[in-house]
Design an enzyme around this catalytic site. Structure first.
Site, PDB file in Angstrom:
ATOM      1  N   CYS A 269      28.377  33.954   0.664  1.00 23.09           N
ATOM      2  CA  CYS A 269      28.617  33.703  -0.763  1.00 23.09           C
ATOM      3  C   CYS A 269      28.484  34.941  -1.653  1.00 23.09           C
ATOM      4  CB  CYS A 269      27.673  32.614  -1.250  1.00 23.09           C
ATOM      5  SG  CYS A 269      27.991  31.034  -0.455  1.00 23.09           S
TER       6      CYS A 269
HETATM    7  N1  LIG Z   1      27.175  28.794   3.511  1.00 24.88           N
HETATM    8  C1  LIG Z   1      26.749  28.561   2.298  1.00 24.88           C
HETATM    9  O1  LIG Z   1      25.556  28.669   2.014  1.00 24.88           O
HETATM   10  C2  LIG Z   1      27.693  28.119   1.190  1.00 24.88           C
HETATM   11  C3  LIG Z   1      27.150  27.683  -0.023  1.00 24.88           C
HETATM   12  C4  LIG Z   1      27.997  27.273  -1.034  1.00 24.88           C
HETATM   13  C5  LIG Z   1      29.377  27.350  -0.851  1.00 24.88           C
HETATM   14  N2  LIG Z   1      29.891  27.811   0.328  1.00 24.88           N
HETATM   15  C6  LIG Z   1      31.350  27.822   0.473  1.00 24.88           C
HETATM   16  O2  LIG Z   1      31.729  26.718   1.282  1.00 24.88           O
HETATM   17  C7  LIG Z   1      32.847  27.051   2.102  1.00 24.88           C
HETATM   18  C8  LIG Z   1      32.521  26.831   3.556  1.00 24.88           C
HETATM   19  O3  LIG Z   1      31.471  27.709   3.917  1.00 24.88           O
HETATM   20  P1  LIG Z   1      30.578  27.472   5.214  1.00 24.88           P
HETATM   21  O4  LIG Z   1      29.423  28.400   5.087  1.00 24.88           O
HETATM   22  O5  LIG Z   1      30.353  26.030   5.442  1.00 24.88           O
HETATM   23  O6  LIG Z   1      31.569  28.029   6.345  1.00 24.88           O
HETATM   24  P2  LIG Z   1      31.396  27.813   7.926  1.00 24.88           P
HETATM   25  O7  LIG Z   1      32.138  28.939   8.547  1.00 24.88           O
HETATM   26  O8  LIG Z   1      29.962  27.596   8.263  1.00 24.88           O
HETATM   27  O9  LIG Z   1      32.141  26.444   8.198  1.00 24.88           O
HETATM   28  C9  LIG Z   1      33.509  26.238   8.042  1.00 24.88           C
HETATM   29  C10 LIG Z   1      34.004  25.363   9.177  1.00 24.88           C
HETATM   30  O10 LIG Z   1      35.378  25.074   8.940  1.00 24.88           O
HETATM   31  C11 LIG Z   1      36.047  25.054  10.195  1.00 24.88           C
HETATM   32  N3  LIG Z   1      37.474  25.201   9.920  1.00 24.88           N
HETATM   33  C12 LIG Z   1      38.188  26.302   9.646  1.00 24.88           C
HETATM   34  N4  LIG Z   1      39.479  26.004   9.396  1.00 24.88           N
HETATM   35  C13 LIG Z   1      39.579  24.647   9.521  1.00 24.88           C
HETATM   36  C14 LIG Z   1      40.651  23.731   9.363  1.00 24.88           C
HETATM   37  N5  LIG Z   1      41.868  24.136   9.055  1.00 24.88           N
HETATM   38  N6  LIG Z   1      40.400  22.424   9.569  1.00 24.88           N
HETATM   39  C15 LIG Z   1      39.140  21.991   9.890  1.00 24.88           C
HETATM   40  N7  LIG Z   1      38.099  22.813  10.067  1.00 24.88           N
HETATM   41  C16 LIG Z   1      38.306  24.133   9.860  1.00 24.88           C
HETATM   42  C17 LIG Z   1      35.411  26.201  10.947  1.00 24.88           C
HETATM   43  O11 LIG Z   1      35.619  26.067  12.341  1.00 24.88           O
HETATM   44  C18 LIG Z   1      33.941  26.033  10.546  1.00 24.88           C
HETATM   45  O12 LIG Z   1      33.240  25.187  11.424  1.00 24.88           O
HETATM   46  C19 LIG Z   1      33.188  28.499   1.763  1.00 24.88           C
HETATM   47  O13 LIG Z   1      34.172  28.511   0.778  1.00 24.88           O
HETATM   48  C20 LIG Z   1      31.890  29.032   1.189  1.00 24.88           C
HETATM   49  O14 LIG Z   1      32.104  30.092   0.293  1.00 24.88           O
HETATM   50  C21 LIG Z   1      29.079  28.169   1.366  1.00 24.88           C
END
Ligand SMILES: NC(=O)c1ccc[n+]([C@@H]2O[C@H](COP(=O)([O-])OP(=O)(O)OC[C@H]3O[C@@H](n4cnc5c(N)ncnc54)[C@H](O)[C@@H]3O)[C@@H](O)[C@H]2O)c1
Length: 426
Positions: A269
């Site tokens: 983030c």
């Molecule tokens: N990690 C955090 O603390 C956090 C906090 C707030 C917001 N975010 C935001 O949330 C979003 C997700 O982040 P995250 O940390 O969960 O990422 P992550 O990488 O942990 O998880 C994303 C998941 O999506 C899957 N994926 C990718 N393409 C896909 C598709 N087409 N269909 C289905 N699944 C698919 C991946 O395999 C992965 O398991 C990002 O935009 C991030 O900026 C993250």
């Protein structure tokens, strides 16, 4: 009506992307009584979940097993489940390209997966952090191209995710949600959805506003971390203890909130989100100088830490190239195993470039990729006799810091964990 189906928990939900954000969210929907599909492209994650196991620290195995056995949660790699869903929530990554521009390829691919299955009376919510306009321009427009009118036939909204992995006080279900619809009714339906799982929902007038809320929140953090990192460098030169300064400043009950210096920023983030903001701002002819300067300072911190370590070793008559350095913690923050954008890895690479002999220990991470290939972490810290110096880069709670201090002569703590005489700090 969709609103009734949501309030009666009859709506079926698909969460797309079961990572740090999507898995806790899917489990909260399932626990609230919705039949929830978890659609994920990584088949190993689906196998783990089907076995009743979690791979996210904040989600206990019990929650997976119980929602599976109650037939509330169905992990799957079959996108066809979207056809049976009333609600789809997209939680895929939004990283940066090598050129440090926003990489929307995961959202684009998720939308392409979704499109064949969208239908009337469906609500689609984007949760991935992105720049203002994405929900309207990328998601709603593609849906309209399928002949469905957004706001009349189908509903589209944005709701930023605010989860903070390893935060013991605030989990997904404790954090108020912000939602903004592409039209008023889209927002109303999204509010109805989130009311089922969080204590309060704050509606804003548009999806673009909701997208900007998230960028403000995380840019606020980046700028304040940049400020306190700069203060730390000034304090060091002036022989003032930055940690003591912060402790005193935070006694002010208004107008100040503490941020802490460190070896740099990491995770998915804080390093990425301000760049989504500045990229879009530039397209509108604005040069966001403050935001970029803060990122620059934060990106400089790993270099600063290595320079300081060289100076500290020099004080002891040592050259970095003939030093055994133990780096403690490679995750981007304490008590998690996430190494994405971790400053500790950049520091290790810089130490390796300078020919130091580097080992690392992290109770949550077994190996990392460095410029010299894979580096395996120590399994424990029972034998510390061979290390000349320890660099604390992540202050995990479960590390026995007293053992470190007793066994290693030179300790440089970049996290303010060991504030005492004889320990070097930022
Ligand atoms: N990690 C955090 O603390 C956090 C906090 C707030 C917001 N975010 C935001 O949330 C979003 C997700 O982040 P995250 O940390 O969960 O990422 P992550 O990488 O942990 O998880 C994303 C998941 O999506 C899957 N994926 C990718 N393409 C896909 C598709 N087409 N269909 C289905 N699944 C698919 C991946 O395999 C992965 O398991 C990002 O935009 C991030 O900026 C993250």
């Amino acid at each position: 009506m969709l609103k009734d189906r949501i309030s009666n928990r009859e709506a079926r939900i698909t969460v797309m992307g079961l990572g740090y954000v999507g898995l806790p969210l899917a489990i909260e929907f399932a626990k609230a009584g919705f039949y929830t599909y978890g659609y994920e492209i990584d088949s190993s994650k689906i196998e783990t979940l089907k076995a009743g196991k979690s791979y996210i620290l904040d989600v206990p195995d019990d929650d997976i097993a119980s929602t599976l056995s109650q037939k509330r949660f169905q992990p799957t790699s079959d996108a066809g489940v979207i056809k049976d869903s009333d609600v789809v929530v997209i939680c895929v990554p939004t990283p940066l390209r090598k050129t440090r521009d926003p990489d929307l390829s995961f959202i684009i691919s998720a939308v392409q997966t979704l499109l064949p299955y969208v239908h009337r009376d469906m609500l689609v919510v984007l949760e991935s952090t992105t720049y203002p306009g994405t929900t309207e321009e990328l998601l709603a427009r593609e849906i309209e191209n399928k002949g469905l009118s957004v706001g009349r036939d189908i509903y589209v909204a944005f709701s930023p995710e605010r989860v903070d992995p390893a935060n013991k006080s605030y989990k997904t279900s404790d954090i108020p949600k912000v939602v903004g619809g592409v039209s008023e009714i889209c927002g109303v339906l999204a509010e109805e959805l989130y009311k089922a799982i969080v204590p309060s929902v704050h509606g804003v007038s548009t999806a673009r506003t909701a997208e900007m809320v998230k960028l403000l929140e995380n840019t606020f953090r980046s700028v304040n971390i940049g400020l306190v990192n700069e203060m730390a460098m000034i304090c060091h030169k002036m022989d003032i203890d930055i940690w003591e300064v912060i402790d005193a400043a935070k006694t002010k009950p208004f107008g100040y909130m503490p941020f802490y210096p460190g070896p740099g920023i990491g995770g998915h983030c804080i390093p990425c989100d301000p760049i989504y903001l500045t990229w879009k701002a530039k397209m509108h002819g604005i040069e966001p100088r403050l935001v970029e300067l803060a990122s620059e300072i934060n990106y400089y911190m790993p270099h600063y830490v290595v320079d300081r370590l060289v100076d500290i070793l020099n004080e002891h008559g040592r050259a970095l190239s003939r030093t055994n350095v133990l780096v403690l913690g490679v995750a981007y923050k304490k008590n998690v195993g996430d190494t994405r954008e971790s400053p500790a890895i950049e520091i290790i690479n810089k130490l390796l470039e300078k020919k130091a002999n580097v080992s690392f220990y992290d109770p949550y991470v077994s190996s990392i990729m460095t410029i010299n290939g894979i580096l395996k972490g120590l399994e424990d810290i029972s034998d510390l006799a061979s290390y000349d110096c320890c660099l604390i880069t992540t202050d995990h709670d479960e590390i026995d810091y007293e053992r470190i201090v007793e066994s290693i002569d030179i300790v440089f703590d970049t996290r303010g964990r060991l504030r005492r005489e004889g320990i070097y700090s930022l």
